[in-house]
Scaffold this motif. Structure first.
Motif, PDB file in Angstrom:
ATOM      1  N   PHE A 173       0.788  -1.234   0.000  1.00 43.34           N
ATOM      2  CA  PHE A 173       0.000   0.000   0.000  1.00 43.34           C
ATOM      3  C   PHE A 173       0.820   1.284   0.000  1.00 43.34           C
ATOM      4  N   ASP A 174       2.128   1.195   0.257  1.00 45.04           N
ATOM      5  CA  ASP A 174       2.879   2.430   0.512  1.00 45.04           C
ATOM      6  C   ASP A 174       4.247   2.475  -0.145  1.00 45.04           C
ATOM      7  N   GLY A 175       5.033   1.418  -0.001  1.00 47.99           N
ATOM      8  CA  GLY A 175       6.450   1.522  -0.315  1.00 47.99           C
ATOM      9  C   GLY A 175       7.160   2.224   0.823  1.00 47.99           C
ATOM     10  N   GLY A 176       8.421   2.527   0.634  1.00 47.13           N
ATOM     11  CA  GLY A 176       9.202   3.129   1.700  1.00 47.13           C
ATOM     12  C   GLY A 176       9.500   4.597   1.465  1.00 47.13           C
ATOM     13  N   ALA A 177      10.650   5.034   1.972  1.00 47.05           N
ATOM     14  CA  ALA A 177      11.021   6.449   1.925  1.00 47.05           C
ATOM     15  C   ALA A 177      11.101   6.975   0.492  1.00 47.05           C
ATOM     16  N   PHE A 178      11.579   6.153  -0.447  1.00 49.51           N
ATOM     17  CA  PHE A 178      11.652   6.604  -1.847  1.00 49.51           C
ATOM     18  C   PHE A 178      10.256   6.760  -2.448  1.00 49.51           C
ATOM     19  N   MET A 179       9.420   5.735  -2.288  1.00 48.09           N
ATOM     20  CA  MET A 179       8.111   5.740  -2.960  1.00 48.09           C
ATOM     21  C   MET A 179       7.156   6.750  -2.333  1.00 48.09           C
ATOM     22  N   ASN A 180       7.199   6.889  -1.014  1.00 43.61           N
ATOM     23  CA  ASN A 180       6.260   7.802  -0.374  1.00 43.61           C
ATOM     24  C   ASN A 180       6.855   9.205  -0.268  1.00 43.61           C
ATOM     25  N   GLN A 181       7.803   9.391   0.648  1.00 46.59           N
ATOM     26  CA  GLN A 181       8.261  10.752   0.948  1.00 46.59           C
ATOM     27  C   GLN A 181       9.083  11.378  -0.181  1.00 46.59           C
ATOM     28  N   ALA A 182       9.907  10.594  -0.873  1.00 37.52           N
ATOM     29  CA  ALA A 182      10.836  11.192  -1.855  1.00 37.52           C
ATOM     30  C   ALA A 182      10.307  11.202  -3.286  1.00 37.52           C
ATOM     31  N   SER A 183       9.078  10.728  -3.490  1.00 34.07           N
ATOM     32  CA  SER A 183       8.629  10.598  -4.880  1.00 34.07           C
ATOM     33  C   SER A 183       8.545  11.950  -5.593  1.00 34.07           C
ATOM     34  N   HIS A 184       8.228  13.032  -4.854  1.00 37.55           N
ATOM     35  CA  HIS A 184       8.198  14.361  -5.476  1.00 37.55           C
ATOM     36  C   HIS A 184       9.597  14.792  -5.934  1.00 37.55           C
ATOM     37  N   TYR A 185      10.608  14.343  -5.226  1.00 38.47           N
ATOM     38  CA  TYR A 185      11.988  14.732  -5.554  1.00 38.47           C
ATOM     39  C   TYR A 185      12.503  13.930  -6.748  1.00 38.47           C
ATOM     40  N   VAL A 186      12.107  12.672  -6.817  1.00 34.95           N
ATOM     41  CA  VAL A 186      12.413  11.866  -8.007  1.00 34.95           C
ATOM     42  C   VAL A 186      11.737  12.498  -9.219  1.00 34.95           C
ATOM     43  N   ASP A 187      10.478  12.874  -9.060  1.00 36.74           N
ATOM     44  CA  ASP A 187       9.746  13.528 -10.148  1.00 36.74           C
ATOM     45  C   ASP A 187      10.426  14.832 -10.560  1.00 36.74           C
ATOM     46  N   ALA A 188      10.887  15.603  -9.566  1.00 34.00           N
ATOM     47  CA  ALA A 188      11.511  16.898  -9.869  1.00 34.00           C
ATOM     48  C   ALA A 188      12.766  16.714 -10.714  1.00 34.00           C
ATOM     49  N   LEU A 189      13.590  15.715 -10.383  1.00 34.30           N
ATOM     50  CA  LEU A 189      14.809  15.489 -11.161  1.00 34.30           C
ATOM     51  C   LEU A 189      14.480  15.104 -12.597  1.00 34.30           C
ATOM     52  N   TYR A 190      13.463  14.255 -12.776  1.00 37.69           N
ATOM     53  CA  TYR A 190      13.038  13.884 -14.132  1.00 37.69           C
ATOM     54  C   TYR A 190      12.517  15.109 -14.884  1.00 37.69           C
ATOM     55  N   TRP A 191      11.696  15.917 -14.210  1.00 38.41           N
ATOM     56  CA  TRP A 191      11.101  17.122 -14.811  1.00 38.41           C
ATOM     57  C   TRP A 191      12.186  18.127 -15.212  1.00 38.41           C
ATOM     58  N   LEU A 192      13.189  18.271 -14.373  1.00 43.24           N
ATOM     59  CA  LEU A 192      14.248  19.250 -14.635  1.00 43.24           C
ATOM     60  C   LEU A 192      15.271  18.757 -15.654  1.00 43.24           C
ATOM     61  N   LEU A 193      15.610  17.472 -15.610  1.00 43.63           N
ATOM     62  CA  LEU A 193      16.802  16.987 -16.323  1.00 43.63           C
ATOM     63  C   LEU A 193      16.512  16.023 -17.467  1.00 43.63           C
ATOM     64  N   GLY A 194      15.279  15.508 -17.559  1.00 42.58           N
ATOM     65  CA  GLY A 194      14.961  14.619 -18.679  1.00 42.58           C
ATOM     66  C   GLY A 194      14.918  13.153 -18.274  1.00 42.58           C
ATOM     67  N   ASN A 195      14.955  12.277 -19.268  1.00 40.74           N
ATOM     68  CA  ASN A 195      14.769  10.846 -19.037  1.00 40.74           C
ATOM     69  C   ASN A 195      16.012  10.196 -18.427  1.00 40.74           C
ATOM     70  N   VAL A 196      15.749   9.236 -17.545  1.00 40.44           N
ATOM     71  CA  VAL A 196      16.825   8.491 -16.880  1.00 40.44           C
ATOM     72  C   VAL A 196      17.186   7.277 -17.727  1.00 40.44           C
ATOM     73  N   ASP A 197      18.492   7.038 -17.862  1.00 41.92           N
ATOM     74  CA  ASP A 197      18.991   5.900 -18.645  1.00 41.92           C
ATOM     75  C   ASP A 197      19.187   4.667 -17.771  1.00 41.92           C
ATOM     76  N   SER A 198      19.780   4.861 -16.566  1.00 42.42           N
ATOM     77  CA  SER A 198      20.006   3.720 -15.670  1.00 42.42           C
ATOM     78  C   SER A 198      20.141   4.179 -14.224  1.00 42.42           C
ATOM     79  N   VAL A 199      19.995   3.217 -13.318  1.00 40.46           N
ATOM     80  CA  VAL A 199      19.935   3.495 -11.877  1.00 40.46           C
ATOM     81  C   VAL A 199      20.758   2.465 -11.112  1.00 40.46           C
ATOM     82  N   MET A 200      21.450   2.920 -10.072  1.00 44.74           N
ATOM     83  CA  MET A 200      22.058   2.007  -9.090  1.00 44.74           C
ATOM     84  C   MET A 200      21.659   2.497  -7.697  1.00 44.74           C
TER      85      MET A 200
END
Length: 342
Positions: A173-200
Motif C-alpha cells: 500500500f505504501d512503499g518506503g522512503a523513496f516511494m512515499n516521501q521522496a517521490s516528489h523529488y524523483v519527479d523533480a529530477l526527471y522534470w528538470l533533467l529529462g529521461n533516466v537511462d540507468s539506476v544504481m
C-alpha cells in the motif's frame, strides 16, 4: 460560470491541502466525501460544509453527479479506485504516487484513455516559486552543460507515524522512503533533467519496524549524460531538516533547500538575467513539507476541465517517477545496475 463538482475519497492528512485549495477556487467545490473512518469524515464535512457523506466510494460514484474525484487514500489503492472512477465517466485526480508499480499505473492510464476521461497526478512541488525559477534557468540554458545534480530528503518520521496507520511502510500500500516521501523529488529530477537511462541504489531498514526502507541512496544516470544522486532518510534527528535539489553546470550552480525546496540557498550564474533579482525574494516558509503547490495545481486542473488550459501533469507524466523508483528498488534488491525503461 459552470461549477466543477468534486468528490473526495480519503480524509487523511493530505486531504486538507486538497480541501483548502478548492475552497479558494470560485468555479469548483467538493460536494461529497468518502472515508471508512466516520470521525475523520465528519470532521472534514463540518469544517468544509460538505453535505453528502459516504462510507463506500462506489455508492458515491453511483449517487452523485461528479465532474472529478480526488483520491487521497493509501498509494496502493489509487489505481483500482481510479479505474472505478473512470468507468463512471468521471475525471480522476490522484495523489502521488499514482501507483506503487508501473503495471497498476498502466492499468489506470488505460482505463482513463478507454473511458475518455482525464487523469491528473498531483506534483505540487513543480509549482513552487523556487522550482519554477530553477526550471526556467535550465530551459534558458543558463547552466550551459549540466554535470551533476543532487537531491536530499532528510526528514523525520517516528515509529508512531507508521504505527498510526497500518498501511504505512508496507510494500502493498505504501512503499518506503523513496516511494512515499521522496517521490516528489524523483519527479523533480526527471522534470528538470529529462529521461533516466540507468539506476544504481542501496536501501536499508535501519530503525523503523516497517517492511519497506527508511533510508537509501540512488545514483541516476540520465540519457543526456548528467549524473545525479538522491539521498533519503526518515531518521533525521530530531525533526525534518532538508528537502533540497542542487544543480551544478559549467556556467551556474544552484541549490534550492529549506525543509521542502522552499529556500534558494545558492544562485550563481556566469551571465546576468532578470530572474536573478526575483531569486533574491523567492524564498517562502511553508506550513509543512507539502508547501503551497496544491493551490496552483488545482487552479490548473479546474481550468483544464473548463476548457481553458492544458494539464500541467497527467498520468503519463506521473508514471515516470513510479518507474524510476521501481528501478531504484530493483537495483537495491539485485545489487545490479538497472536500465530504463523497465
Amino acid at each position: 460560470m459552470k461549477t466543477v463538482k468534486i468528490g473526495l475519497i480519503g480524509c487523511g492528512r493530505i486531504s486538507k491541502n486538497h480541501l483548502d485549495a478548492v475552497s479558494q477556487i470560485p468555479e469548483a467545490e467538493f460536494v461529497a466525501v468518502c472515508d471508512l473512518v466516520e470521525e475523520k469524515m465528519q470532521a472534514v464535512a463540518e469544517n468544509y460544509g460538505i453535505k453528502n457523506l459516504y462510507n463506500n466510494y462506489q455508492d458515491m460514484l453511483e449517487n452523485e453527479k461528479l465532474d472529478l474525484v480526488s483520491i487521497c487514500t493509501p498509494s496502493g489503492l489509487h489505481p483500482q479506485m481510479g479505474i472505478d472512477v473512470a468507468k463512471h465517466k468521471i475525471n480522476v485526480l490522484t495523489e502521488k504516487p499514482m501507483a506503487t508499480n508501473i503495471e497498476s499505473a498502466d492499468a489506470l492510464i488505460r482505463a482513463c484513455d478507454q473511458n475518455k476521461v482525464k487523469l491528473f497526478v498531483v506534483k505540487q512541488n513543480r509549482l513552487n516559486a523556487t522550482m519554477q525559477l530553477l526550471k526556467r534557468a535550465i530551459d534558458k540554458g543558463r547552466f550551459g552543460r549540466i554535470y551533476l545534480a543532487e537531491s536530499n530528503v532528510f526528514w523525520q518520521r517516528p515509529q508512531s507515524y507508521y504505527d498510526n496507520e497500518k498501511w504505512r511502510g508496507t510494500w502493498e500500500f505504501d512503499g518506503g522512503a523513496f516511494m512515499n516521501q521522496a517521490s516528489h523529488y524523483v519527479d523533480a529530477l526527471y522534470w528538470l533533467l529529462g529521461n533516466v537511462d540507468s539506476v544504481m541504489a542501496y536501501t536499508a531498514t535501519m530503525a523503523r519496524r516497517i517492511e519497506a526502507e527508511d533510508t537509501g541512496c540512488a545514483i541516476l544516470h540520465f540519457r543526456n549524460g548528467i549524473i545525479a544522486t538522491i539521498n533519503v532518510t526518515m531518521l533525521t534527528y530530531p525533526k525534518n531538516f532538508e528537502g533540497s535539489i542542487t544543480i551544478i553546470g559549467e556556467k551556474g550552480t544552484v541549490k534550492i533547500g529549506g525543509v521542502a525546496v522552499n529556500k534558494i540557498e545558492k544562485w550563481e550564474f556566469e551571465d546576468y538575467d532578470d530572474d536573478d533579482r526575483i531569486a533574491q525574494d523567492a524564498n517562502y516558509q511553508p506550513p509543512n513539507v507539502y508547501g503551497f503547490g496544491h493551490n496552483p495545481y488545482y487552479r490548473n486542473v479546474i481550468d483544464v476541465l473548463l476548457g481553458k488550459d492544458v494539464p500541467s501533469t497527467d498520468g503519463r507524466d506521473g508514471r515516470k517517477s513510479v518507474e524510476i523508483i521501481q528501478a531504484i528498488y530493483r537495483s537495491a534488491k539485485t545489487g545490479k545496475r538497472v536500465s530504463l525503461p523497465l
